[in-house]
Design a protein around this motif. Structure first.
Motif, PDB file in Angstrom:
ATOM      1  N   MET A 116       0.913  -1.173  -0.012  1.00  0.00           N
ATOM      2  CA  MET A 116      -0.021   0.084  -0.006  1.00  0.00           C
ATOM      3  C   MET A 116       0.855   1.217   0.149  1.00  0.00           C
ATOM      4  SD  MET A 116      -2.906  -1.250  -0.420  1.00  0.00           S
ATOM      5  CE  MET A 116      -3.982   0.437  -0.140  1.00  0.00           C
ATOM      6  N   LYS A 117       2.143   1.139   0.303  1.00  0.00           N
ATOM      7  CA  LYS A 117       3.086   2.336   0.164  1.00  0.00           C
ATOM      8  C   LYS A 117       3.642   2.536  -1.249  1.00  0.00           C
ATOM      9  CE  LYS A 117       4.666   1.934   5.031  1.00  0.00           C
ATOM     10  NZ  LYS A 117       5.658   1.689   5.861  1.00  0.00           N
ATOM     11  N   LEU A 118       3.303   1.748  -2.075  1.00  0.00           N
ATOM     12  CA  LEU A 118       3.673   1.999  -3.423  1.00  0.00           C
ATOM     13  C   LEU A 118       3.150   3.355  -4.289  1.00  0.00           C
ATOM     14  CD1 LEU A 118       3.290  -1.754  -4.857  1.00  0.00           C
ATOM     15  CD2 LEU A 118       5.419  -0.622  -4.517  1.00  0.00           C
ATOM     16  N   MET A 165      -2.813 -25.271  -1.036  1.00  0.00           N
ATOM     17  CA  MET A 165      -2.721 -23.924  -0.261  1.00  0.00           C
ATOM     18  C   MET A 165      -2.800 -22.793  -1.389  1.00  0.00           C
ATOM     19  SD  MET A 165      -1.753 -25.003   2.834  1.00  0.00           S
ATOM     20  CE  MET A 165      -0.675 -23.462   3.699  1.00  0.00           C
ATOM     21  N   ARG A 166      -2.967 -21.598  -1.037  1.00  0.00           N
ATOM     22  CA  ARG A 166      -3.383 -20.494  -1.830  1.00  0.00           C
ATOM     23  C   ARG A 166      -2.372 -19.438  -1.305  1.00  0.00           C
ATOM     24  NH1 ARG A 166      -8.755 -17.210  -2.478  1.00  0.00           N
ATOM     25  NH2 ARG A 166      -8.384 -16.742  -0.536  1.00  0.00           N
ATOM     26  N   ALA A 167      -1.498 -18.625  -2.215  1.00  0.00           N
ATOM     27  CA  ALA A 167      -0.843 -17.535  -1.721  1.00  0.00           C
ATOM     28  C   ALA A 167      -0.971 -16.212  -2.672  1.00  0.00           C
ATOM     29  CB  ALA A 167       0.726 -18.092  -1.619  1.00  0.00           C
ATOM     30  N   PHE A 168      -0.683 -15.196  -2.088  1.00  0.00           N
ATOM     31  CA  PHE A 168      -0.953 -14.052  -2.786  1.00  0.00           C
ATOM     32  C   PHE A 168       0.649 -13.303  -2.366  1.00  0.00           C
ATOM     33  CE2 PHE A 168      -5.271 -14.692  -2.203  1.00  0.00           C
ATOM     34  CZ  PHE A 168      -5.731 -14.404  -3.371  1.00  0.00           C
ATOM     35  N   ALA A 169       1.180 -12.733  -3.677  1.00  0.00           N
ATOM     36  CA  ALA A 169       2.314 -12.104  -3.609  1.00  0.00           C
ATOM     37  C   ALA A 169       2.471 -10.821  -4.515  1.00  0.00           C
ATOM     38  CB  ALA A 169       3.718 -12.735  -3.966  1.00  0.00           C
ATOM     39  N   CYS A 170       2.942  -9.811  -4.013  1.00  0.00           N
ATOM     40  CA  CYS A 170       3.154  -8.568  -4.935  1.00  0.00           C
ATOM     41  C   CYS A 170       4.498  -8.168  -5.350  1.00  0.00           C
ATOM     42  CB  CYS A 170       2.716  -7.321  -3.956  1.00  0.00           C
ATOM     43  SG  CYS A 170       2.639  -5.723  -4.938  1.00  0.00           S
ATOM     44  N   PRO A 171       4.839  -8.563  -6.556  1.00  0.00           N
ATOM     45  CA  PRO A 171       6.246  -8.408  -7.135  1.00  0.00           C
ATOM     46  C   PRO A 171       6.590  -6.697  -6.944  1.00  0.00           C
ATOM     47  CG  PRO A 171       4.696  -8.707  -8.927  1.00  0.00           C
ATOM     48  CD  PRO A 171       4.015  -8.898  -7.884  1.00  0.00           C
ATOM     49  N   GLU A 172       5.743  -5.827  -7.147  1.00  0.00           N
ATOM     50  CA  GLU A 172       6.153  -4.412  -7.118  1.00  0.00           C
ATOM     51  C   GLU A 172       6.562  -3.875  -5.890  1.00  0.00           C
ATOM     52  OE1 GLU A 172       2.682  -2.457  -8.753  1.00  0.00           O
ATOM     53  OE2 GLU A 172       2.725  -3.625 -10.619  1.00  0.00           O
ATOM     54  N   ALA A 173       6.411  -4.856  -4.602  1.00  0.00           N
ATOM     55  CA  ALA A 173       6.540  -4.450  -3.393  1.00  0.00           C
ATOM     56  C   ALA A 173       7.670  -5.318  -2.920  1.00  0.00           C
ATOM     57  CB  ALA A 173       5.412  -4.447  -2.387  1.00  0.00           C
ATOM     58  N   TRP A 175       8.452  -8.525  -3.869  1.00  0.00           N
ATOM     59  CA  TRP A 175       7.815  -9.693  -3.598  1.00  0.00           C
ATOM     60  C   TRP A 175       7.153  -9.905  -2.134  1.00  0.00           C
ATOM     61  CZ3 TRP A 175       6.348 -12.525  -7.486  1.00  0.00           C
ATOM     62  CH2 TRP A 175       7.339 -12.429  -8.744  1.00  0.00           C
ATOM     63  N   GLU A 176       6.359  -8.921  -1.492  1.00  0.00           N
ATOM     64  CA  GLU A 176       5.668  -9.366  -0.282  1.00  0.00           C
ATOM     65  C   GLU A 176       4.548 -10.319  -0.365  1.00  0.00           C
ATOM     66  OE1 GLU A 176       3.718  -6.375   3.199  1.00  0.00           O
ATOM     67  OE2 GLU A 176       3.321  -5.846   1.017  1.00  0.00           O
ATOM     68  N   ILE A 177       4.772 -11.162   0.637  1.00  0.00           N
ATOM     69  CA  ILE A 177       3.752 -12.296   0.651  1.00  0.00           C
ATOM     70  C   ILE A 177       2.528 -11.615   1.388  1.00  0.00           C
ATOM     71  CG2 ILE A 177       3.533 -14.575   1.337  1.00  0.00           C
ATOM     72  CD1 ILE A 177       5.386 -14.256  -0.526  1.00  0.00           C
ATOM     73  N   CYS A 178       1.419 -11.368   0.788  1.00  0.00           N
ATOM     74  CA  CYS A 178       0.302 -10.747   1.182  1.00  0.00           C
ATOM     75  C   CYS A 178      -0.459 -11.743   1.892  1.00  0.00           C
ATOM     76  CB  CYS A 178      -0.456 -10.087   0.160  1.00  0.00           C
ATOM     77  SG  CYS A 178       0.551  -8.970  -0.710  1.00  0.00           S
ATOM     78  N   ALA A 179      -0.479 -13.132   1.656  1.00  0.00           N
ATOM     79  CA  ALA A 179      -1.221 -13.966   2.273  1.00  0.00           C
ATOM     80  C   ALA A 179      -0.787 -15.323   1.845  1.00  0.00           C
ATOM     81  CB  ALA A 179      -2.874 -13.777   1.994  1.00  0.00           C
ATOM     82  N   ILE A 180      -0.864 -16.136   2.669  1.00  0.00           N
ATOM     83  CA  ILE A 180      -0.727 -17.732   2.553  1.00  0.00           C
ATOM     84  C   ILE A 180      -1.837 -18.419   3.503  1.00  0.00           C
ATOM     85  CG2 ILE A 180       0.708 -19.728   2.591  1.00  0.00           C
ATOM     86  CD1 ILE A 180       3.269 -17.864   2.490  1.00  0.00           C
ATOM     87  N   ASP A 181      -2.842 -19.132   2.731  1.00  0.00           N
ATOM     88  CA  ASP A 181      -3.763 -19.835   3.441  1.00  0.00           C
ATOM     89  C   ASP A 181      -4.171 -21.274   2.958  1.00  0.00           C
ATOM     90  OD1 ASP A 181      -4.690 -17.649   5.140  1.00  0.00           O
ATOM     91  OD2 ASP A 181      -5.081 -16.695   3.469  1.00  0.00           O
ATOM     92  N   ALA A 182      -4.995 -21.962   3.608  1.00  0.00           N
ATOM     93  CA  ALA A 182      -5.206 -23.239   3.234  1.00  0.00           C
ATOM     94  C   ALA A 182      -6.248 -23.108   2.181  1.00  0.00           C
ATOM     95  CB  ALA A 182      -5.859 -24.176   4.274  1.00  0.00           C
ATOM     96  N   HIS A 183      -6.447 -23.951   1.203  1.00  0.00           N
ATOM     97  CA  HIS A 183      -7.285 -24.097   0.256  1.00  0.00           C
ATOM     98  C   HIS A 183      -8.694 -23.729   0.778  1.00  0.00           C
ATOM     99  CE1 HIS A 183      -9.569 -24.997  -3.568  1.00  0.00           C
ATOM    100  NE2 HIS A 183      -8.526 -25.574  -4.130  1.00  0.00           N
ATOM    101  N   PRO A 184      -9.315 -22.524   0.143  1.00  0.00           N
ATOM    102  CA  PRO A 184     -10.682 -22.107   0.704  1.00  0.00           C
ATOM    103  C   PRO A 184     -11.947 -22.773   0.401  1.00  0.00           C
ATOM    104  CG  PRO A 184     -10.008 -20.548  -1.146  1.00  0.00           C
ATOM    105  CD  PRO A 184      -8.703 -21.465  -0.937  1.00  0.00           C
ATOM    106  N   TYR A 185     -11.641 -23.568  -0.678  1.00  0.00           N
ATOM    107  CA  TYR A 185     -12.918 -24.312  -1.059  1.00  0.00           C
ATOM    108  C   TYR A 185     -12.918 -25.875  -0.457  1.00  0.00           C
ATOM    109  CZ  TYR A 185     -13.182 -20.426  -4.020  1.00  0.00           C
ATOM    110  OH  TYR A 185     -12.819 -19.007  -4.600  1.00  0.00           O
ATOM    111  N   ASP A 186     -13.856 -26.538  -0.077  1.00  0.00           N
ATOM    112  CA  ASP A 186     -13.649 -27.857   0.482  1.00  0.00           C
ATOM    113  C   ASP A 186     -13.264 -29.025  -0.654  1.00  0.00           C
ATOM    114  OD1 ASP A 186     -14.640 -26.700   2.718  1.00  0.00           O
ATOM    115  OD2 ASP A 186     -16.961 -27.156   2.321  1.00  0.00           O
ATOM    116  N   HIS A 187     -13.708 -28.764  -1.980  1.00  0.00           N
ATOM    117  CA  HIS A 187     -13.553 -29.825  -3.077  1.00  0.00           C
ATOM    118  C   HIS A 187     -11.998 -29.815  -3.437  1.00  0.00           C
ATOM    119  CE1 HIS A 187     -12.465 -26.436  -5.829  1.00  0.00           C
ATOM    120  NE2 HIS A 187     -13.767 -25.906  -5.511  1.00  0.00           N
TER     121      HIS A 187
END
Length: 232
Positions: A116-118, A165-173, A175-187
């Motif tokens: 968010m500081k970008l 698992m699912r992860a979000f990263a921002c290469p412009e910052a 490569w800040e790891i914005c979130a790492i969570d378990a799979h959000p869907y049961d399937h």
């Protein structure tokens, strides 16, 4: 007749306009990807109350949405023919700052201190070409933030089983790891699908019109160059 025309306008035409991007992408590039996600959409309006003008935020939609992802924005391993057999898969996308804040409130993104500081950066030439292919004006996307979303398997609890698992990263910052969570869907499946214009037997990517016409274009270029050489 009136009810039928209303049904066509509300359903058939919307379905055609939505799916046309998948069909055009597969015809042009040989392969088109669809991404199935669960989203909430809100509408913000202003109302007048006893305390004056107030902002009201109403939820207008909640459910699954099918998004078109161009092949040049996809991330996937080479040599695997089935998406569900891939050890990892993902895609890159951009979000406006207000949507980043909403995702953080919904706890989709958790760590966005550097993101968010970008400062608002002008799009690169490669980004301009990508936006032009999608029919978007690159200048209107200034201030949006780029992210990578990656789906993968990892033994997080050390029990010998590799959980999705699912992860979000921002290469412009950086490569800040914005979130790492378990799979959000049961399937537990990767929420991606693909459409191929002309499938190959030994490759994941299909054959598109651009590849089909490549030899024709090379022949035309050769004839034109020979004609120029003959007149010089």
């Amino acid at each position: 007749v009136e009810y039928f025309m209303y049904f066509v306008a509300e359903h058939v035409l919307k379905m055609f306009s939505h799916c046309s991007r998948f069909f055009m992408g597969s015809v042009k590039y040989g392969t088109a990807f669809e991404y199935l996600t669960y989203q909430r959409k809100y509408h913000t309006r202003f109302a007048r109350g006893s305390e004056g003008r107030v902002v009201m935020r109403e939820k207008i939609f909640e459910g699954p949405i099918l998004e078109y992802i161009p092949i040049y924005n996809m991330l996937y391993p080479v040599g695997i023919l089935d998406i569900q057999n891939m050890p990892w898969i993902g895609h890159q996308f951009r979000l406006p700052r207000w949507q980043v804040e909403e995702w953080k409130k919904d706890k989709i993104l958790r760590h966005t201190n550097r993101t968010m500081k970008l400062d608002a950066q002008a799009p690169t030439e490669h980004e301009r070409e990508q936006y032009l292919r999608m029919g978007l004006d690159a200048e209107q996307l200034v201030g949006q933030i780029g992210f990578y979303q990656l789906w993968f398997r990892f033994d997080a609890d050390k029990d010998g089983y590799w959980e999705p698992m699912r992860a979000f990263a921002c290469p412009e910052a950086d490569w800040e790891i914005c979130a790492i969570d378990a799979h959000p869907y049961d399937h537990g499946f990767w929420p991606y699908g693909s459409i191929r214009y002309m499938p190959r037997e030994d490759q994941f990517e299909g054959i598109g019109v651009i590849e089909m016409l490549q030899h024709v274009q090379e022949t035309i270029d050769t004839i034109v160059r020979q004609g120029i050489d003959n007149h010089t």
